[in-house]
Design an enzyme around this catalytic site. Structure first.
Site, PDB file in Angstrom:
ATOM      1  N   THR A  90      16.125  15.141 -10.168  1.00 53.78           N
ATOM      2  CA  THR A  90      17.061  14.107 -10.340  1.00 53.78           C
ATOM      3  C   THR A  90      18.443  14.885 -10.470  1.00 53.78           C
ATOM      4  O   THR A  90      18.807  15.527 -11.423  1.00 53.78           O
ATOM      5  CB  THR A  90      16.891  13.737 -11.769  1.00 53.78           C
ATOM      6  N   LYS A 165      18.189   6.267  -9.963  1.00 50.34           N
ATOM      7  CA  LYS A 165      17.457   7.203 -10.760  1.00 50.34           C
ATOM      8  C   LYS A 165      18.408   7.378 -12.109  1.00 50.34           C
ATOM      9  O   LYS A 165      17.698   7.350 -13.250  1.00 50.34           O
ATOM     10  CB  LYS A 165      17.071   8.636 -10.392  1.00 50.34           C
ATOM     11  N   LYS A 233      21.705  15.752 -19.470  1.00 53.28           N
ATOM     12  CA  LYS A 233      22.199  15.982 -18.192  1.00 53.28           C
ATOM     13  C   LYS A 233      22.274  14.810 -17.256  1.00 53.28           C
ATOM     14  O   LYS A 233      23.235  14.417 -16.669  1.00 53.28           O
ATOM     15  CB  LYS A 233      21.407  17.068 -17.375  1.00 53.28           C
TER      16      LYS A 233
END
Length: 287
Positions: A90, A165, A233
């Site tokens: 990701t 995502k 994050k």
């Protein structure tokens, strides 16, 4: 191994550049033995890529993803025409495009394929793949994606998989922060938070995340399925993505501050549901 006459895989294996003990630990929770796959150890990402027709990688953050793909002895050093690289990390779109350019400079093919799903779906082969990049590699790798996942989406150009995502994880992070507020409020009102979890599980806002994580959160237990540091994050990257298109995201921005606070309390490696502890700390300061 790909059968070039049928276009189907006759077999596949697990090749890693981690220490050899890590292979057994990973396979103990996976489906490789069940499906008859082989296992092998190599000393670098480049050697892994050189020995595979398709190489998969999943890294924790953009910096690691770039280092493994493009660094010294990285995946790119073992790539060449006809080989494919599938990055399941990701990361942001810019990182995916950088890695794609490096892989394609070797004559190889690139597919970004971040997943929706955490530890248990990964163990059960129930991930959702959000892919973008070389369509031919997507079609070739589909049998392998189907081993690891329950569904897959092809989204076109590199960067689109990363973008969707991050949007998904931005929503998820905001949902968990709001759910945490609700649990604490119900307790403050003298209600049983376990009943709240049950009510939610039967209503319009039911989500597996609530019913799975809620009971543990009530007990202040946060076994890591999706580490809090990774959720923060992803929120940071999603906020940066939103800013790049001048999109206001005030709810996600507020949630991000809570995850940052939770990290400052030493909860980075706990599950993302530990964000509730940041809210508890704020409430204690006000009392």
């Amino acid at each position: 191994m790909l059968d070039h006459q049928t276009g189907r895989f006759r077999g596949f294996g697990f090749v890693t550049f981690e220490n050899e003990d890590s292979i057994d630990k990973i396979l103990a929770h996976g489906r490789m033995h069940e499906l008859g796959g082989k296992q092998e150890y190599k000393s670098s990402p480049g050697e892994v890529a050189a020995s595979c027709e398709i190489t998969f990688a999943m890294l924790a953050d953009p910096e690691s993803a770039v280092d493994i793909a493009c660094g010294e002895h990285g995946v790119a050093s073992g790539m060449g025409p006809g080989k494919g690289y599938v990055d399941v990390s990701t990361v942001d779109g810019a990182t995916s495009k950088l890695i794609s350019a490096r892989i394609k400079s070797t004559g190889g093919l690139f597919l970004e394929a971040p997943v929706s799903g955490s530890k248990k779906p990964a163990e059960d082969g129930k991930l959702i793949f959000l892919t973008a990049g070389d369509k031919s590699l997507y079609e070739t790798a589909s049998p392998l994606l189907d081993v690891m996942g329950k569904s897959r989406f092809y989204l076109g150009d590199v960067g689109n998989g990363a973008a969707i995502k991050l949007v998904v994880n931005m929503i998820m992070g905001s949902m968990m922060a709001s759910f945490s507020e609700g649990l604490l409020l119900s307790e403050k009102l003298g209600l049983d938070p376990a009943v709240l979890v049950e009510v939610i599980s039967q209503g319009a806002i039911s989500a597996p995340m609530y019913s799975v994580k809620g009971p543990s959160m009530i007990q202040s237990l946060y076994p890591p399925a999706a580490p809090l540091k990774h959720q923060q994050k992803d929120l940071r990257l999603a906020l940066r993505l939103a800013e790049s298109v001048s999109q206001a995201t005030p709810v996600a921005a507020a949630a991000n501050e809570l995850y940052k606070l939770a990290k400052s309390h030493g909860l980075s490696d706990h599950d993302s549901s530990a964000v509730i502890e940041a809210l508890k700390a704020r409430l204690e300061q006000k009392e």
